[in-house]
Design a protein around this motif. Structure first.
Motif, mmCIF file in Angstrom:
data_model
loop_
_atom_site.group_PDB
_atom_site.id
_atom_site.type_symbol
_atom_site.label_atom_id
_atom_site.label_comp_id
_atom_site.label_asym_id
_atom_site.label_seq_id
_atom_site.Cartn_x
_atom_site.Cartn_y
_atom_site.Cartn_z
ATOM 1 N N TYR A 166 -1.669 1.024 -13.124
ATOM 2 C CA TYR A 166 -1.289 1.952 -12.066
ATOM 3 C C TYR A 166 -2.523 2.500 -11.359
ATOM 4 N N HIS A 167 -3.528 2.861 -12.128
ATOM 5 C CA HIS A 167 -4.743 3.420 -11.542
ATOM 6 C C HIS A 167 -5.548 2.369 -10.769
ATOM 7 N N ASP A 168 -5.530 1.129 -11.238
ATOM 8 C CA ASP A 168 -6.393 0.094 -10.665
ATOM 9 C C ASP A 168 -5.744 -0.715 -9.545
ATOM 10 N N GLU A 169 -4.422 -0.742 -9.508
ATOM 11 C CA GLU A 169 -3.722 -1.619 -8.567
ATOM 12 C C GLU A 169 -3.822 -1.108 -7.119
ATOM 13 N N PRO A 170 -4.412 -1.894 -6.215
ATOM 14 C CA PRO A 170 -4.550 -1.461 -4.823
ATOM 15 C C PRO A 170 -3.290 -1.711 -3.986
ATOM 16 N N ASP A 171 -2.479 -2.663 -4.432
ATOM 17 C CA ASP A 171 -1.279 -3.011 -3.666
ATOM 18 C C ASP A 171 -0.184 -1.969 -3.906
ATOM 19 N N THR A 172 0.281 -1.352 -2.844
ATOM 20 C CA THR A 172 1.267 -0.264 -2.962
ATOM 21 C C THR A 172 2.572 -0.714 -3.610
ATOM 22 N N ILE A 178 4.864 -0.781 -11.128
ATOM 23 C CA ILE A 178 4.263 -0.261 -12.363
ATOM 24 C C ILE A 178 4.748 1.154 -12.616
ATOM 25 N N ALA A 179 4.886 1.935 -11.550
ATOM 26 C CA ALA A 179 5.370 3.307 -11.680
ATOM 27 C C ALA A 179 6.774 3.335 -12.263
#
Length: 215
Positions: A166-172, A178-179
């Motif tokens: 969640y912290h690393d993923e740049p793709d919204t 993941i959220a």
């Protein structure tokens, strides 16, 4: 241990063990306890009815619906009649009184049980959880504790991968997916939810993002 919502007592009075060990009452208890042990939160295949307050042949306590929960054999064998005043998770939210986390001590993983208040019920519940997760007093119980910690460890490590993702993923869009997984994992019905919910509460960003899910 997490907050539970128990439904009202069955319309037909409970007067025998079979009344609460058999369906439909057992099914209601299982559902109210999220089909996991109310003490360690393990989704075990050996769940049985447990009396939060030891009844010691007192029929009023033995058949009191509010005193009935589900526990695994490991927790039941440790608790027995030795703990008479643990927190009632159907009345109080254990997360307001206790915090559970996993730590490594001398290369050995250990469950850390932190008390947030010092009342008798909290202290006694913490003592029980300490014995459940870490306190193998016999060879068999030591194996059971180790196996339980291994389950907690796998669950926590898998969850931390979601947190990192969640912290690393740049793709919204991927981050939103993941959220959703994190939201499911911190639901009180999830196995070992108390550990995962603490991880989220301790994370400045996640504690805000998932504030509603933590309620």
């Amino acid at each position: 241990m997490v907050k539970l919502t128990k439904r009202p007592a069955p319309p037909k009075p409970i007067t025998t063990e079979n009344d609460y060990r058999s369906n439909p009452n057992f099914a209601v208890l299982a559902d109210d306890c999220y089909e996991k042990c109310y003490i360690c939160e393990c989704k075990s295949s050996s769940l049985n009815v447990e009396h939060r307050i030891p009844h010691k042949n007192d029929k009023a306590l033995k058949y009191d619906w509010g005193n009935l929960f589900l526990s695994c054999s490991h927790c039941n064998n440790i608790k027995l009649d030795a703990f008479e005043n643990i927190l009632d998770p159907s009345v109080y939210d254990p997360e307001d009184y206790l915090a559970l986390s996993l730590a490594i001590d001398s290369l050995v993983e250990k469950v850390v049980v932190e008390t947030l208040t010092n009342d008798i019920s909290t202290v006694q519940t913490a003592d029980l959880l300490e014995k459940v997760y870490n306190g193998g007093t016999t060879a068999i119980k030591e194996i059971e504790c180790t196996n339980l910690r291994n389950k907690v460890s796998k669950c926590v490590r898998d969850f931390l991968q979601y947190v990192k993702g969640y912290h690393d993923e740049p793709d919204t869009k991927l981050r939103d997916l993941i959220a959703k997984k994190i939201t499911k994992e911190i639901s009180r019905s999830s196995e070992f939810a108390a550990f995962k919910r603490k991880i989220v509460r301790d994370d400045a960003e996640l504690s805000v993002k998932f504030a509603t899910a933590l309620k």
